[in-house]
Design a protein around this motif. Structure first.
Motif, PDB file in Angstrom:
ATOM      1  N   GLN A  39       0.825  -1.209   0.000  1.00 16.04           N
ATOM      2  CA  GLN A  39       0.000   0.000   0.000  1.00 16.04           C
ATOM      3  C   GLN A  39       0.861   1.263   0.000  1.00 16.04           C
ATOM      4  OE1 GLN A  39      -2.383   0.740   3.541  1.00 16.04           O
ATOM      5  NE2 GLN A  39      -4.100   1.290   2.234  1.00 16.04           N
ATOM      6  N   ALA A  40       1.915   1.290   0.795  1.00 20.85           N
ATOM      7  CA  ALA A  40       2.779   2.476   0.857  1.00 20.85           C
ATOM      8  C   ALA A  40       3.425   2.755  -0.500  1.00 20.85           C
ATOM      9  CB  ALA A  40       3.843   2.312   1.934  1.00 20.85           C
ATOM     10  N   GLU A  41       3.845   1.684  -1.197  1.00 21.97           N
ATOM     11  CA  GLU A  41       4.471   1.863  -2.508  1.00 21.97           C
ATOM     12  C   GLU A  41       3.457   2.389  -3.518  1.00 21.97           C
ATOM     13  OE1 GLU A  41       4.784  -0.945  -0.692  1.00 21.97           O
ATOM     14  OE2 GLU A  41       6.901  -0.849  -0.139  1.00 21.97           O
ATOM     15  N   GLN A  42       2.234   1.894  -3.437  1.00 22.00           N
ATOM     16  CA  GLN A  42       1.196   2.373  -4.351  1.00 22.00           C
ATOM     17  C   GLN A  42       0.894   3.845  -4.101  1.00 22.00           C
ATOM     18  OE1 GLN A  42      -2.047  -0.347  -3.674  1.00 22.00           O
ATOM     19  NE2 GLN A  42      -1.399  -1.669  -5.343  1.00 22.00           N
ATOM     20  N   LEU A  43       0.771   4.219  -2.837  1.00 24.10           N
ATOM     21  CA  LEU A  43       0.503   5.624  -2.504  1.00 24.10           C
ATOM     22  C   LEU A  43       1.674   6.504  -2.913  1.00 24.10           C
ATOM     23  CD1 LEU A  43      -1.297   5.123   0.904  1.00 24.10           C
ATOM     24  CD2 LEU A  43      -2.300   5.996  -1.212  1.00 24.10           C
ATOM     25  N   ASP A  44       2.879   6.005  -2.732  1.00 21.69           N
ATOM     26  CA  ASP A  44       4.062   6.754  -3.139  1.00 21.69           C
ATOM     27  C   ASP A  44       4.017   7.043  -4.635  1.00 21.69           C
ATOM     28  OD1 ASP A  44       6.578   7.878  -2.159  1.00 21.69           O
ATOM     29  OD2 ASP A  44       7.548   6.382  -3.435  1.00 21.69           O
ATOM     30  N   ALA A  45       3.613   6.040  -5.409  1.00 20.01           N
ATOM     31  CA  ALA A  45       3.497   6.232  -6.861  1.00 20.01           C
ATOM     32  C   ALA A  45       2.397   7.241  -7.189  1.00 20.01           C
ATOM     33  CB  ALA A  45       3.213   4.894  -7.544  1.00 20.01           C
ATOM     34  N   LEU A  46       1.277   7.203  -6.458  1.00 22.50           N
ATOM     35  CA  LEU A  46       0.173   8.132  -6.719  1.00 22.50           C
ATOM     36  C   LEU A  46       0.575   9.574  -6.463  1.00 22.50           C
ATOM     37  CD1 LEU A  46      -2.976   6.340  -5.212  1.00 22.50           C
ATOM     38  CD2 LEU A  46      -2.263   6.472  -7.610  1.00 22.50           C
ATOM     39  N   VAL A  47       1.233   9.830  -5.331  1.00 26.95           N
ATOM     40  CA  VAL A  47       1.552  11.221  -4.987  1.00 26.95           C
ATOM     41  C   VAL A  47       2.665  11.785  -5.865  1.00 26.95           C
ATOM     42  CG1 VAL A  47       0.764  10.948  -2.607  1.00 26.95           C
ATOM     43  CG2 VAL A  47       3.186  10.702  -3.106  1.00 26.95           C
ATOM     44  N   LYS A  48       3.449  10.913  -6.487  1.00 28.42           N
ATOM     45  CA  LYS A  48       4.552  11.382  -7.326  1.00 28.42           C
ATOM     46  C   LYS A  48       4.201  11.409  -8.810  1.00 28.42           C
ATOM     47  CE  LYS A  48       8.106  10.055  -4.079  1.00 28.42           C
ATOM     48  NZ  LYS A  48       9.135   9.103  -3.701  1.00 28.42           N
ATOM     49  N   LYS A  49       3.010  10.937  -9.157  1.00 29.46           N
ATOM     50  CA  LYS A  49       2.618  10.795 -10.556  1.00 29.46           C
ATOM     51  C   LYS A  49       2.360  12.149 -11.227  1.00 29.46           C
ATOM     52  CE  LYS A  49      -0.458   7.981 -13.317  1.00 29.46           C
ATOM     53  NZ  LYS A  49      -1.534   7.022 -13.310  1.00 29.46           N
ATOM     54  N   ASP A  50       1.877  13.126 -10.473  1.00 28.07           N
ATOM     55  CA  ASP A  50       1.547  14.448 -11.013  1.00 28.07           C
ATOM     56  C   ASP A  50       2.208  15.527 -10.164  1.00 28.07           C
ATOM     57  OD1 ASP A  50      -0.769  14.114 -13.158  1.00 28.07           O
ATOM     58  OD2 ASP A  50      -1.109  12.640 -11.580  1.00 28.07           O
ATOM     59  N   LYS A  51       2.367  16.722 -10.736  1.00 25.25           N
ATOM     60  CA  LYS A  51       2.970  17.831  -9.995  1.00 25.25           C
ATOM     61  C   LYS A  51       2.124  18.233  -8.793  1.00 25.25           C
ATOM     62  CE  LYS A  51       5.476  19.985 -13.791  1.00 25.25           C
ATOM     63  NZ  LYS A  51       5.639  21.207 -14.589  1.00 25.25           N
ATOM     64  N   VAL A  52       0.801  18.248  -8.980  1.00 26.08           N
ATOM     65  CA  VAL A  52      -0.121  18.611  -7.903  1.00 26.08           C
ATOM     66  C   VAL A  52      -1.111  17.462  -7.735  1.00 26.08           C
ATOM     67  CG1 VAL A  52      -1.831  20.276  -7.075  1.00 26.08           C
ATOM     68  CG2 VAL A  52       0.100  21.063  -8.486  1.00 26.08           C
ATOM     69  N   VAL A  53      -1.179  16.946  -6.505  1.00 27.21           N
ATOM     70  CA  VAL A  53      -2.078  15.840  -6.184  1.00 27.21           C
ATOM     71  C   VAL A  53      -2.854  16.209  -4.930  1.00 27.21           C
ATOM     72  CG1 VAL A  53      -2.233  13.388  -5.551  1.00 27.21           C
ATOM     73  CG2 VAL A  53      -0.496  14.150  -7.197  1.00 27.21           C
ATOM     74  N   VAL A  54      -4.170  15.993  -4.974  1.00 22.66           N
ATOM     75  CA  VAL A  54      -5.032  16.322  -3.839  1.00 22.66           C
ATOM     76  C   VAL A  54      -5.900  15.109  -3.499  1.00 22.66           C
ATOM     77  CG1 VAL A  54      -6.803  17.880  -2.961  1.00 22.66           C
ATOM     78  CG2 VAL A  54      -5.115  18.727  -4.591  1.00 22.66           C
ATOM     79  N   PHE A  55      -5.901  14.748  -2.234  1.00 19.83           N
ATOM     80  CA  PHE A  55      -6.826  13.745  -1.720  1.00 19.83           C
ATOM     81  C   PHE A  55      -7.894  14.516  -0.968  1.00 19.83           C
ATOM     82  CE2 PHE A  55      -2.862  11.631  -2.421  1.00 19.83           C
ATOM     83  CZ  PHE A  55      -3.211  10.379  -2.881  1.00 19.83           C
ATOM     84  N   LEU A  56      -9.160  14.360  -1.396  1.00 22.13           N
ATOM     85  CA  LEU A  56     -10.218  15.163  -0.798  1.00 22.13           C
ATOM     86  C   LEU A  56     -11.473  14.335  -0.594  1.00 22.13           C
ATOM     87  CD1 LEU A  56     -11.861  17.431  -3.458  1.00 22.13           C
ATOM     88  CD2 LEU A  56     -10.019  15.902  -4.053  1.00 22.13           C
ATOM     89  N   LYS A  57     -12.389  14.910   0.143  1.00 20.06           N
ATOM     90  CA  LYS A  57     -13.705  14.307   0.334  1.00 20.06           C
ATOM     91  C   LYS A  57     -14.605  14.875  -0.744  1.00 20.06           C
ATOM     92  CE  LYS A  57     -13.282  13.706   5.308  1.00 20.06           C
ATOM     93  NZ  LYS A  57     -13.790  14.106   6.630  1.00 20.06           N
ATOM     94  N   GLY A  58     -15.024  14.001  -1.654  1.00 18.63           N
ATOM     95  CA  GLY A  58     -15.815  14.442  -2.784  1.00 18.63           C
ATOM     96  C   GLY A  58     -14.926  14.639  -3.997  1.00 18.63           C
ATOM     97  N   THR A  59     -15.411  15.444  -4.904  1.00 17.54           N
ATOM     98  CA  THR A  59     -14.688  15.731  -6.144  1.00 17.54           C
ATOM     99  C   THR A  59     -14.472  17.235  -6.250  1.00 17.54           C
ATOM    100  OG1 THR A  59     -16.698  16.042  -7.449  1.00 17.54           O
ATOM    101  CG2 THR A  59     -15.858  13.774  -7.253  1.00 17.54           C
ATOM    102  N   PRO A  60     -13.566  17.665  -7.121  1.00 21.11           N
ATOM    103  CA  PRO A  60     -13.400  19.109  -7.301  1.00 21.11           C
ATOM    104  C   PRO A  60     -14.703  19.785  -7.734  1.00 21.11           C
ATOM    105  CG  PRO A  60     -11.517  17.968  -8.204  1.00 21.11           C
ATOM    106  CD  PRO A  60     -12.536  16.908  -7.849  1.00 21.11           C
ATOM    107  N   GLU A  61     -15.529  19.059  -8.496  1.00 23.94           N
ATOM    108  CA  GLU A  61     -16.800  19.619  -8.935  1.00 23.94           C
ATOM    109  C   GLU A  61     -17.817  19.672  -7.802  1.00 23.94           C
ATOM    110  OE1 GLU A  61     -15.437  16.861 -10.236  1.00 23.94           O
ATOM    111  OE2 GLU A  61     -14.769  17.447 -12.230  1.00 23.94           O
ATOM    112  N   GLN A  62     -17.749  18.707  -6.899  1.00 21.22           N
ATOM    113  CA  GLN A  62     -18.680  18.629  -5.776  1.00 21.22           C
ATOM    114  C   GLN A  62     -17.960  18.196  -4.508  1.00 21.22           C
ATOM    115  OE1 GLN A  62     -21.818  16.016  -7.421  1.00 21.22           O
ATOM    116  NE2 GLN A  62     -23.155  17.782  -7.116  1.00 21.22           N
ATOM    117  N   PRO A  63     -17.206  19.100  -3.900  1.00 18.99           N
ATOM    118  CA  PRO A  63     -16.547  18.753  -2.636  1.00 18.99           C
ATOM    119  C   PRO A  63     -17.612  18.443  -1.575  1.00 18.99           C
ATOM    120  CG  PRO A  63     -15.689  20.809  -3.543  1.00 18.99           C
ATOM    121  CD  PRO A  63     -16.895  20.454  -4.336  1.00 18.99           C
ATOM    122  N   GLN A  64     -17.309  17.469  -0.724  1.00 20.66           N
ATOM    123  CA  GLN A  64     -18.279  17.032   0.276  1.00 20.66           C
ATOM    124  C   GLN A  64     -17.972  17.558   1.675  1.00 20.66           C
ATOM    125  OE1 GLN A  64     -21.147  15.118  -0.544  1.00 20.66           O
ATOM    126  NE2 GLN A  64     -20.441  15.882  -2.520  1.00 20.66           N
TER     127      GLN A  64
END
Length: 155
Positions: A39-64
């Motif tokens: 899991q840590a390796e997968q998350l590491d790949a996710l956060v490094k995949k793009d210049k800006v990465v956001v983990f949020l509740k909901g979506t940018p179109e509809q934040p919850q």
């Protein structure tokens, strides 16, 4: 648990991301594309995949939640449109996994160039004191606020 994180995150994101109809221009559901590993390796790949990465509740179109909404609005103010957004409400493993990965107990979480920046309060503070403009500049992203200030100065 480790193999399911990438698949679940990808499935959750593809439901609202680019190509699924609607959505904000440039903001996309990022597919992890990471097979196997922990899991840590997968998350590491996710956060490094793009210049800006956001983990949020909901979506940018509809934040919850208000904090997730504030992060989306701050990025919007700066003209940051090209970023990966992960909806933790669609995946309990992702929600807990990112908290464990960052050792930060709350959502939203913002990563710039693979580095954990913080949550809503820290991003708001960076916005207010000008640090966010500088950090975006390091990523090759020109803040729209610089153009706004330039327009005001020329009037």
């Amino acid at each position: 648990m480790s193999g399911s994180l990438g698949r679940a995150a990808a499935a959750a994101l593809l439901r609202w991301g680019r190509g699924a109809g609607g959505g904000l221009p440039g903001v996309r559901a990022a597919s992890s594309g990471v097979g196997g590993g922990g899991q840590a390796e997968q998350l590491d790949a996710l956060v490094k995949k793009d210049k800006v990465v956001v983990f949020l509740k909901g979506t940018p179109e509809q934040p919850q939640c208000g904090f997730s909404n504030a992060v989306v609005q701050i990025l919007r103010l700066h003209g940051v449109r090209d970023y990966a957004a992960y909806n933790v409400l669609d995946d309990p493993e992702l929600r807990q996994g990112i908290k464990d990965y960052s050792n930060w107990p709350t959502i939203p979480q913002v990563y710039l160039n693979g580095e954990f920046v913080g949550g809503c309060d820290i991003l708001l503070q960076m916005h207010q004191n000008g640090d966010l403009v500088e950090e975006l500049k390091k990523l090759g992203i020109r803040s729209a606020l610089l153009d706004e200030k330039k327009d005001q100065d020329s009037k």
